[in-house]
Design a protein around this motif. Structure first.
Motif, PDB file in Angstrom:
ATOM      1  N   CYS A   1       0.841  -1.206   0.000  1.00 17.41           N
ATOM      2  CA  CYS A   1       0.000   0.000   0.000  1.00 17.41           C
ATOM      3  C   CYS A   1       0.874   1.254   0.000  1.00 17.41           C
ATOM      4  O   CYS A   1       0.516   2.258   0.605  1.00 17.41           O
ATOM      5  CB  CYS A   1      -0.894   0.018   1.245  1.00 17.41           C
ATOM      6  N   ASN A   2       2.016   1.193  -0.679  1.00 16.71           N
ATOM      7  CA  ASN A   2       2.954   2.311  -0.587  1.00 16.71           C
ATOM      8  C   ASN A   2       2.876   3.300  -1.748  1.00 16.71           C
ATOM      9  O   ASN A   2       3.723   4.173  -1.880  1.00 16.71           O
ATOM     10  CB  ASN A   2       4.386   1.807  -0.392  1.00 16.71           C
ATOM     11  N   THR A   3       1.862   3.154  -2.593  1.00 20.19           N
ATOM     12  CA  THR A   3       1.598   4.134  -3.653  1.00 20.19           C
ATOM     13  C   THR A   3       0.083   4.342  -3.753  1.00 20.19           C
ATOM     14  O   THR A   3      -0.700   3.491  -3.319  1.00 20.19           O
ATOM     15  CB  THR A   3       2.121   3.675  -5.035  1.00 20.19           C
ATOM     16  N   TYR A   4      -0.298   5.460  -4.363  1.00 21.22           N
ATOM     17  CA  TYR A   4      -1.731   5.693  -4.586  1.00 21.22           C
ATOM     18  C   TYR A   4      -2.340   4.571  -5.423  1.00 21.22           C
ATOM     19  O   TYR A   4      -3.453   4.124  -5.162  1.00 21.22           O
ATOM     20  CB  TYR A   4      -1.965   7.028  -5.305  1.00 21.22           C
ATOM     21  N   GLU A   5      -1.584   4.127  -6.425  1.00 18.43           N
ATOM     22  CA  GLU A   5      -2.101   3.090  -7.320  1.00 18.43           C
ATOM     23  C   GLU A   5      -2.370   1.795  -6.565  1.00 18.43           C
ATOM     24  O   GLU A   5      -3.398   1.142  -6.779  1.00 18.43           O
ATOM     25  CB  GLU A   5      -1.118   2.833  -8.469  1.00 18.43           C
ATOM     26  N   LYS A   6      -1.465   1.412  -5.670  1.00 15.12           N
ATOM     27  CA  LYS A   6      -1.654   0.179  -4.902  1.00 15.12           C
ATOM     28  C   LYS A   6      -2.832   0.303  -3.933  1.00 15.12           C
ATOM     29  O   LYS A   6      -3.614  -0.630  -3.773  1.00 15.12           O
ATOM     30  CB  LYS A   6      -0.380  -0.182  -4.150  1.00 15.12           C
ATOM     31  N   ILE A   7      -2.955   1.462  -3.292  1.00 15.95           N
ATOM     32  CA  ILE A   7      -4.080   1.677  -2.376  1.00 15.95           C
ATOM     33  C   ILE A   7      -5.394   1.645  -3.152  1.00 15.95           C
ATOM     34  O   ILE A   7      -6.368   1.036  -2.706  1.00 15.95           O
ATOM     35  CB  ILE A   7      -3.911   2.991  -1.589  1.00 15.95           C
ATOM     36  N   LEU A   8      -5.415   2.259  -4.329  1.00 17.17           N
ATOM     37  CA  LEU A   8      -6.615   2.215  -5.165  1.00 17.17           C
ATOM     38  C   LEU A   8      -6.943   0.777  -5.556  1.00 17.17           C
ATOM     39  O   LEU A   8      -8.108   0.369  -5.530  1.00 17.17           O
ATOM     40  CB  LEU A   8      -6.426   3.075  -6.415  1.00 17.17           C
ATOM     41  N   GLY A   9      -5.931  -0.010  -5.893  1.00 14.88           N
ATOM     42  CA  GLY A   9      -6.155  -1.418  -6.221  1.00 14.88           C
ATOM     43  C   GLY A   9      -6.767  -2.181  -5.062  1.00 14.88           C
ATOM     44  O   GLY A   9      -7.717  -2.960  -5.241  1.00 14.88           O
ATOM     45  N   TRP A  10      -6.222  -1.944  -3.857  1.00 15.61           N
ATOM     46  CA  TRP A  10      -6.794  -2.599  -2.677  1.00 15.61           C
ATOM     47  C   TRP A  10      -8.211  -2.119  -2.415  1.00 15.61           C
ATOM     48  O   TRP A  10      -9.093  -2.912  -2.064  1.00 15.61           O
ATOM     49  CB  TRP A  10      -5.912  -2.365  -1.449  1.00 15.61           C
ATOM     50  N   ALA A  11      -8.446  -0.816  -2.567  1.00 15.17           N
ATOM     51  CA  ALA A  11      -9.789  -0.283  -2.336  1.00 15.17           C
ATOM     52  C   ALA A  11     -10.780  -0.917  -3.307  1.00 15.17           C
ATOM     53  O   ALA A  11     -11.890  -1.292  -2.916  1.00 15.17           O
ATOM     54  CB  ALA A  11      -9.788   1.239  -2.477  1.00 15.17           C
ATOM     55  N   PHE A  12     -10.381  -1.052  -4.562  1.00 17.67           N
ATOM     56  CA  PHE A  12     -11.253  -1.678  -5.548  1.00 17.67           C
ATOM     57  C   PHE A  12     -11.530  -3.135  -5.162  1.00 17.67           C
ATOM     58  O   PHE A  12     -12.674  -3.593  -5.178  1.00 17.67           O
ATOM     59  CB  PHE A  12     -10.608  -1.596  -6.934  1.00 17.67           C
ATOM     60  N   HIS A  13     -10.478  -3.847  -4.781  1.00 18.13           N
ATOM     61  CA  HIS A  13     -10.618  -5.250  -4.373  1.00 18.13           C
ATOM     62  C   HIS A  13     -11.521  -5.376  -3.143  1.00 18.13           C
ATOM     63  O   HIS A  13     -12.443  -6.194  -3.115  1.00 18.13           O
ATOM     64  CB  HIS A  13      -9.235  -5.832  -4.081  1.00 18.13           C
TER      65      HIS A  13
ATOM     66  N   THR B   1     -18.449  -8.564   0.549  1.00 15.38           N
ATOM     67  CA  THR B   1     -19.795  -8.336   1.082  1.00 15.38           C
ATOM     68  C   THR B   1     -19.773  -7.739   2.482  1.00 15.38           C
ATOM     69  O   THR B   1     -20.725  -7.077   2.886  1.00 15.38           O
ATOM     70  CB  THR B   1     -20.602  -9.645   1.093  1.00 15.38           C
ATOM     71  N   TRP B   2     -18.702  -7.932   3.224  1.00 17.69           N
ATOM     72  CA  TRP B   2     -18.602  -7.438   4.596  1.00 17.69           C
ATOM     73  C   TRP B   2     -18.066  -6.009   4.668  1.00 17.69           C
ATOM     74  O   TRP B   2     -18.097  -5.390   5.727  1.00 17.69           O
ATOM     75  CB  TRP B   2     -17.734  -8.362   5.448  1.00 17.69           C
ATOM     76  N   MET B   3     -17.583  -5.483   3.546  1.00 18.19           N
ATOM     77  CA  MET B   3     -16.983  -4.141   3.545  1.00 18.19           C
ATOM     78  C   MET B   3     -18.072  -3.078   3.522  1.00 18.19           C
ATOM     79  O   MET B   3     -19.054  -3.195   2.793  1.00 18.19           O
ATOM     80  CB  MET B   3     -16.069  -3.989   2.322  1.00 18.19           C
ATOM     81  N   THR B   4     -17.883  -2.047   4.343  1.00 17.68           N
ATOM     82  CA  THR B   4     -18.781  -0.889   4.331  1.00 17.68           C
ATOM     83  C   THR B   4     -18.030   0.320   3.782  1.00 17.68           C
ATOM     84  O   THR B   4     -16.796   0.339   3.764  1.00 17.68           O
ATOM     85  CB  THR B   4     -19.301  -0.552   5.741  1.00 17.68           C
ATOM     86  N   THR B   5     -18.763   1.319   3.370  1.00 16.75           N
ATOM     87  CA  THR B   5     -18.146   2.536   2.854  1.00 16.75           C
ATOM     88  C   THR B   5     -17.275   3.198   3.913  1.00 16.75           C
ATOM     89  O   THR B   5     -16.155   3.629   3.633  1.00 16.75           O
ATOM     90  CB  THR B   5     -19.228   3.521   2.365  1.00 16.75           C
ATOM     91  N   ASP B   6     -17.773   3.281   5.142  1.00 16.53           N
ATOM     92  CA  ASP B   6     -16.999   3.927   6.211  1.00 16.53           C
ATOM     93  C   ASP B   6     -15.697   3.193   6.481  1.00 16.53           C
ATOM     94  O   ASP B   6     -14.643   3.817   6.655  1.00 16.53           O
ATOM     95  CB  ASP B   6     -17.825   4.031   7.490  1.00 16.53           C
ATOM     96  N   VAL B   7     -15.736   1.871   6.532  1.00 15.63           N
ATOM     97  CA  VAL B   7     -14.518   1.093   6.796  1.00 15.63           C
ATOM     98  C   VAL B   7     -13.556   1.228   5.618  1.00 15.63           C
ATOM     99  O   VAL B   7     -12.342   1.381   5.811  1.00 15.63           O
ATOM    100  CB  VAL B   7     -14.847  -0.384   7.101  1.00 15.63           C
ATOM    101  N   LEU B   8     -14.057   1.219   4.404  1.00 14.49           N
ATOM    102  CA  LEU B   8     -13.200   1.375   3.236  1.00 14.49           C
ATOM    103  C   LEU B   8     -12.515   2.736   3.236  1.00 14.49           C
ATOM    104  O   LEU B   8     -11.309   2.842   2.989  1.00 14.49           O
ATOM    105  CB  LEU B   8     -14.000   1.180   1.950  1.00 14.49           C
TER     106      LEU B   8
END
Length: 87
Positions: free
Chosen positions: A45-57, A62-69
């Protein structure tokens, strides 16, 4: 939309504690979930691109919420010394 709107102070404090329980840093990992059922290496998670990839994933879970993301993105940016983006 964030769940924080309309909360009184005590509810807000509990909401914030729940977020902090849902996303934690331990050693070199970001741990997701109160039971720590999902872990992500901070080095991934050391670049914006990697964080965006994780956020997309993570957004597909189903357990992920907007606030937690959103909190995950903030924690990942801070752990990698990256400025939290804003528009």
């Amino acid at each position: 939309m964030s769940e924080v709107k309309g909360l009184d102070f005590e509810e807000y404090v509990q909401w914030r504690k729940d977020l902090e329980d849902a996303v934690k840093i331990e050693n070199d990992l970001i741990i997701l979930g109160p039971q720590g059922f999902y872990d992500i290496e901070i080095s991934s998670c050391n670049t914006y691109e990697k964080i965006l990839g994780w956020a997309f994933h993570l957004s597909e879970k189903t357990w992920m919420t907007t606030d937690v993301l959103r909190y995950f993105i903030r924690v990942a940016c801070q752990a990698s010394d990256i400025k939290v983006p804003s528009v």
